[in-house]
Design an enzyme around this catalytic site. Structure first.
Site, mmCIF file in Angstrom:
data_model
loop_
_atom_site.group_PDB
_atom_site.id
_atom_site.type_symbol
_atom_site.label_atom_id
_atom_site.label_comp_id
_atom_site.label_asym_id
_atom_site.label_seq_id
_atom_site.Cartn_x
_atom_site.Cartn_y
_atom_site.Cartn_z
ATOM 1 N N CYS A 102 -2.425 5.146 3.314
ATOM 2 C CA CYS A 102 -2.467 5.811 2.011
ATOM 3 C C CYS A 102 -3.717 6.710 1.926
ATOM 4 O O CYS A 102 -3.804 7.695 2.636
ATOM 5 C CB CYS A 102 -2.411 4.772 0.900
ATOM 6 S SG CYS A 102 -1.976 5.454 -0.704
ATOM 7 N N HIS A 127 2.389 1.267 2.312
ATOM 8 C CA HIS A 127 1.434 0.169 2.491
ATOM 9 C C HIS A 127 2.067 -1.007 3.238
ATOM 10 O O HIS A 127 2.528 -1.960 2.616
ATOM 11 C CB HIS A 127 0.963 -0.335 1.116
ATOM 12 C CG HIS A 127 0.003 0.572 0.430
ATOM 13 N ND1 HIS A 127 -1.354 0.487 0.607
ATOM 14 C CD2 HIS A 127 0.209 1.588 -0.434
ATOM 15 C CE1 HIS A 127 -1.955 1.407 -0.128
ATOM 16 N NE2 HIS A 127 -1.030 2.099 -0.773
ATOM 17 N N GLU A 166 0.548 -3.326 4.718
ATOM 18 C CA GLU A 166 -0.256 -4.533 4.487
ATOM 19 C C GLU A 166 0.122 -5.223 3.173
ATOM 20 O O GLU A 166 -0.320 -6.330 2.911
ATOM 21 C CB GLU A 166 -1.754 -4.173 4.535
ATOM 22 C CG GLU A 166 -2.367 -3.658 3.252
ATOM 23 C CD GLU A 166 -1.987 -2.227 2.859
ATOM 24 O OE1 GLU A 166 -1.003 -1.691 3.403
ATOM 25 O OE2 GLU A 166 -2.663 -1.664 1.984
#
Lengths: 86, 223
Positions: free
Chosen positions: B86, B194, B196
């Protein structure tokens, strides 16, 4: 001496301009007709200490290219602002 | 145990997600302040999401001048894996470590929802354990995520298989549906979604695991 300078940062040709497009679409609702080709851009004003106008512009252009713009999508052009002593 | 550095700029806000993403996979994570200049103790570097330096001027424009970025460039040049998620992707493009730029989303809307990604290349430190064509549900959370580059750059990215992830349903106007790319040596990767945050079905999706796992596996100490 100090020179008043403006750096205009505009999107390169062919790069999408969603801000300009959105503004253009909003205009008819406000009664503005006949306004086309709207482009959004940024301008930066600052003072540059330099020995001549051309030296001031050179410094401002360099700053414009290295920091104020992303050369991948934007052009930066420096110009002298009103108010400089002749 | 492999150790990953997670860089914190003033305004980063996804550093804990990124750290958890690697510790969940059995590696160690350590936060690195943006003024640090030595990354030699790490096997990989993550630039997390957020608003580095307030995103003033442009996202990533000022972060690029943080002292740590010279070390990140050196780490990348030596072949160390670098992942920008990002805002981290935006920083890597501004720093010239990845090609192109991220512009404001088409429609000028902040987007925060799940997207479906399609793996376009497995030749990168982020996608090596995935399969081509695999669909991954991973959230996005950004305002400036429209990937942009000139024709020559795009053609060379495609020809070199540097486009690693594409959106199935382009949410933001990215050129060629590009969601993530890698550099020519395939050790520097950046993506707007994202992974994660997609590490457990309890949180909606575990599809980010294969990406984070690829990255952790790629971890390697560099000079």
């Amino acid at each position: 001496m100090n020179y008043f300078v403006i750096v205009d940062v505009t999107l390169r040709e062919g790069i999408a301009d969603p801000e300009g497009a959105t503004i253009e679409r909003a205009l008819p609702a406000l009664g503005f007709t006949g306004v086309t080709n709207v482009h959004a851009a940024k301008s930066f004003r600052f003072e540059v200490e330099a020995t001549s106008e051309s030296a001031a512009l050179e410094k401002a252009n360099s700053l414009g290219e290295r920091l104020l713009s992303n050369p991948v999508i934007e052009n930066a052009v420096a110009r002298l602002a009103p108010g400089n002593r002749a | 145990m492999k150790r990953f550095g997670v860089v914190i700029f003033p305004g980063s806000n996804c550093e804990y997600d990124a750290a958890l993403g690697v510790t969940q996979l059995g590696a160690e994570a350590e936060f690195v302040w943006h003024s640090d200049t030595d990354l030699s103790r790490f096997d990989g570097i993550i630039l997390p999401g957020g608003f580095a330096h307030g995103d003033y001027l442009r996202p990533g424009a000022l972060a690029r001048f943080s002292p740590v970025m010279k070390a990140v460039a050196h780490f990348a040049l030596e072949g160390g894996p670098v992942l920008g998620i990002c805002n981290g992707f935006q920083v890597l493009t501004e720093a010239g470590l990845l090609a192109g730029a991220l512009q404001k989303n088409r429609g000028l809307t902040f987007l925060s929802h799940d997207t479906t990604l399609i793996v376009a290349s497995t030749r990168s430190v982020l996608t090596s354990e995935a399969t081509i064509g695999q669909e991954l549900v991973v959230p996005i959370n950004h305002f400036s995520g429209a990937y942009t580059c000139d024709d020559a750059t795009y053609e060379s990215l495609v020809a070199n298989e540097q486009v690693i992830l594409r959106y199935r349903d382009n949410p933001n106007g990215s050129r060629g549906d590009v969601a993530g790319i890698c550099n020519e040596t395939r050790n520097v990767v950046g993506l707007m979604p994202h992974p994660e945050r997609a590490m457990s079905t309890l949180l909606g999706s575990a599809d980010g695991l294969v990406l984070m796992s690829s990255f952790v596996s790629a971890g390697i100490a560099v000079g």
